[in-house]
Design a protein around this motif. Sequence first.
Motif, mmCIF file in Angstrom:
data_model
loop_
_atom_site.group_PDB
_atom_site.id
_atom_site.type_symbol
_atom_site.label_atom_id
_atom_site.label_comp_id
_atom_site.label_asym_id
_atom_site.label_seq_id
_atom_site.Cartn_x
_atom_site.Cartn_y
_atom_site.Cartn_z
ATOM 1 N N GLY A 241 0.855 -1.206 0.095
ATOM 2 C CA GLY A 241 -0.051 0.155 0.130
ATOM 3 C C GLY A 241 0.649 1.303 0.069
ATOM 4 N N LEU A 242 2.003 1.195 0.799
ATOM 5 C CA LEU A 242 2.945 2.418 0.768
ATOM 6 C C LEU A 242 3.428 2.577 -0.384
ATOM 7 C CD1 LEU A 242 5.109 4.428 2.268
ATOM 8 C CD2 LEU A 242 6.465 2.521 2.540
ATOM 9 N N LEU A 243 3.815 1.577 -1.276
ATOM 10 C CA LEU A 243 4.433 1.663 -2.663
ATOM 11 C C LEU A 243 3.471 2.201 -3.652
ATOM 12 C CD1 LEU A 243 7.108 -1.233 -2.583
ATOM 13 C CD2 LEU A 243 7.304 1.117 -2.287
ATOM 14 N N ALA A 244 2.298 1.703 -3.464
ATOM 15 C CA ALA A 244 1.221 2.208 -4.475
ATOM 16 C C ALA A 244 0.796 3.484 -4.211
ATOM 17 C CB ALA A 244 -0.209 1.334 -4.011
ATOM 18 N N ARG A 245 0.615 4.178 -3.038
ATOM 19 C CA ARG A 245 0.500 5.318 -2.772
ATOM 20 C C ARG A 245 1.586 6.174 -3.449
ATOM 21 N NH1 ARG A 245 -1.045 3.235 2.037
ATOM 22 N NH2 ARG A 245 0.919 3.857 3.171
ATOM 23 N N LYS A 246 2.823 5.790 -3.622
ATOM 24 C CA LYS A 246 4.090 6.384 -4.306
ATOM 25 C C LYS A 246 3.809 6.292 -5.598
ATOM 26 C CE LYS A 246 5.912 7.844 -0.231
ATOM 27 N NZ LYS A 246 6.183 9.203 0.216
ATOM 28 N N GLY A 247 3.024 5.558 -6.239
ATOM 29 C CA GLY A 247 2.782 5.506 -7.618
ATOM 30 C C GLY A 247 3.379 4.180 -8.439
ATOM 31 N N TYR A 248 3.762 3.329 -7.348
ATOM 32 C CA TYR A 248 4.539 1.903 -8.073
ATOM 33 C C TYR A 248 3.414 0.871 -8.435
ATOM 34 C CZ TYR A 248 8.915 3.738 -6.293
ATOM 35 O OH TYR A 248 10.029 4.474 -6.068
ATOM 36 N N SER A 249 3.635 0.333 -9.522
ATOM 37 C CA SER A 249 2.682 -0.529 -10.043
ATOM 38 C C SER A 249 2.389 -1.811 -9.088
ATOM 39 C CB SER A 249 3.116 -1.171 -11.234
ATOM 40 O OG SER A 249 4.339 -1.685 -11.280
ATOM 41 N N SER A 250 1.553 -2.617 -8.995
ATOM 42 C CA SER A 250 1.159 -3.489 -8.005
ATOM 43 C C SER A 250 2.448 -4.541 -8.236
ATOM 44 C CB SER A 250 -0.202 -4.191 -8.178
ATOM 45 O OG SER A 250 -0.615 -4.689 -9.387
ATOM 46 N N SER A 251 2.524 -4.834 -9.664
ATOM 47 C CA SER A 251 3.832 -5.846 -9.889
ATOM 48 C C SER A 251 4.801 -5.753 -9.301
ATOM 49 C CB SER A 251 3.767 -6.324 -11.137
ATOM 50 O OG SER A 251 4.208 -4.993 -12.122
ATOM 51 N N VAL A 252 5.308 -4.518 -9.383
ATOM 52 C CA VAL A 252 6.696 -3.765 -8.739
ATOM 53 C C VAL A 252 6.592 -3.842 -7.291
ATOM 54 C CG1 VAL A 252 8.281 -1.953 -8.365
ATOM 55 C CG2 VAL A 252 7.542 -2.567 -10.795
ATOM 56 N N ALA A 253 5.378 -3.454 -6.703
ATOM 57 C CA ALA A 253 5.437 -3.292 -5.449
ATOM 58 C C ALA A 253 5.493 -4.374 -4.690
ATOM 59 C CB ALA A 253 4.006 -2.504 -5.083
ATOM 60 N N PHE A 254 4.601 -5.544 -5.202
ATOM 61 C CA PHE A 254 4.641 -6.873 -4.481
ATOM 62 C C PHE A 254 5.805 -7.634 -4.658
ATOM 63 C CE2 PHE A 254 0.122 -6.308 -4.330
ATOM 64 C CZ PHE A 254 -0.330 -6.651 -3.029
ATOM 65 N N ALA A 255 6.541 -7.536 -6.018
ATOM 66 C CA ALA A 255 7.779 -8.069 -6.209
ATOM 67 C C ALA A 255 8.805 -7.662 -5.128
ATOM 68 C CB ALA A 255 8.371 -7.970 -7.555
ATOM 69 N N VAL A 256 8.818 -6.386 -4.966
ATOM 70 C CA VAL A 256 9.962 -5.519 -3.916
ATOM 71 C C VAL A 256 9.574 -6.076 -2.464
ATOM 72 C CG1 VAL A 256 10.753 -3.418 -2.936
ATOM 73 C CG2 VAL A 256 10.524 -3.627 -5.381
ATOM 74 N N VAL A 257 8.435 -6.078 -2.135
ATOM 75 C CA VAL A 257 7.817 -6.302 -0.903
ATOM 76 C C VAL A 257 8.354 -7.756 -0.532
ATOM 77 C CG1 VAL A 257 6.139 -6.967 0.751
ATOM 78 C CG2 VAL A 257 6.163 -4.559 -0.651
ATOM 79 N N ARG A 258 8.050 -8.696 -1.491
ATOM 80 C CA ARG A 258 8.452 -10.076 -1.381
ATOM 81 C C ARG A 258 9.800 -10.642 -1.276
ATOM 82 N NH1 ARG A 258 4.789 -11.647 -4.454
ATOM 83 N NH2 ARG A 258 5.723 -11.286 -6.331
ATOM 84 N N GLU A 259 10.721 -9.719 -1.942
ATOM 85 C CA GLU A 259 11.982 -9.750 -2.079
ATOM 86 C C GLU A 259 12.716 -9.358 -0.639
ATOM 87 O OE1 GLU A 259 15.134 -6.842 -4.208
ATOM 88 O OE2 GLU A 259 14.010 -7.863 -5.626
ATOM 89 N N VAL A 260 12.113 -8.213 -0.219
ATOM 90 C CA VAL A 260 12.629 -7.647 1.148
ATOM 91 C C VAL A 260 12.454 -8.478 2.238
ATOM 92 C CG1 VAL A 260 12.790 -5.504 2.804
ATOM 93 C CG2 VAL A 260 13.092 -5.257 0.343
ATOM 94 N N LEU A 261 11.008 -8.970 2.158
ATOM 95 C CA LEU A 261 10.637 -9.857 3.334
ATOM 96 C C LEU A 261 11.201 -11.217 3.274
ATOM 97 C CD1 LEU A 261 6.963 -9.080 3.460
ATOM 98 C CD2 LEU A 261 8.705 -8.130 4.908
#
Length: 171
Positions: free
Chosen positions: A143-163
């Motif tokens: 949600g944080l990344l979505a509010r910053k304008g990132y696409s859902s695919s990028v947001a979930f990939a980055v979140v999954r990677e970091v987690l």
Amino acid sequence: MARRTAEGLTGTELEEFARTVALDRLTDRDRSRADLATAMAKKAVPEEVATAVLDRLEIVGLVDDERFARTWVESRQRVKGLARPALAVELRRQGIDDELARTVLDDEVDTDGEHQAARQLVERRLPSLRGLDRTVQTRRLAGLLARKGYSSSVAFAVVREVLDETADDIE
């Protein structure tokens, strides 16, 4: 006492007033031509006078929409971690035409840089979410990344990677 509007001024006084309005706005940072035109309109400067003053300021290099757009993108990306779509919206709000915005974004924003910025945002926010369920962490970070304008695919990939990386560190 400084004048508040251009009402009642004529000729040279009017041009001088318009120039002062523009230069006052330019003292702290670059501004777009549209921003300066809006400021002059609010002060009742006639459009033809504002256009003439802005044309002269462009000629001497004090007003440059491309320079403004590049500076804006670099700053907003670095400070706020905004993605390309959010930056495009902000440039439009600042009065930058779509063609110039597209050119600047193509030059200034690359996929790797965007991915890295998203990663930094997630890494900065993650400590405040420790102890929460991974699903909740994922939802909040995406949600944080979505509010910053990132696409859902990028947001979930980055979140999954970091987690995944932080889960490996904990084990």
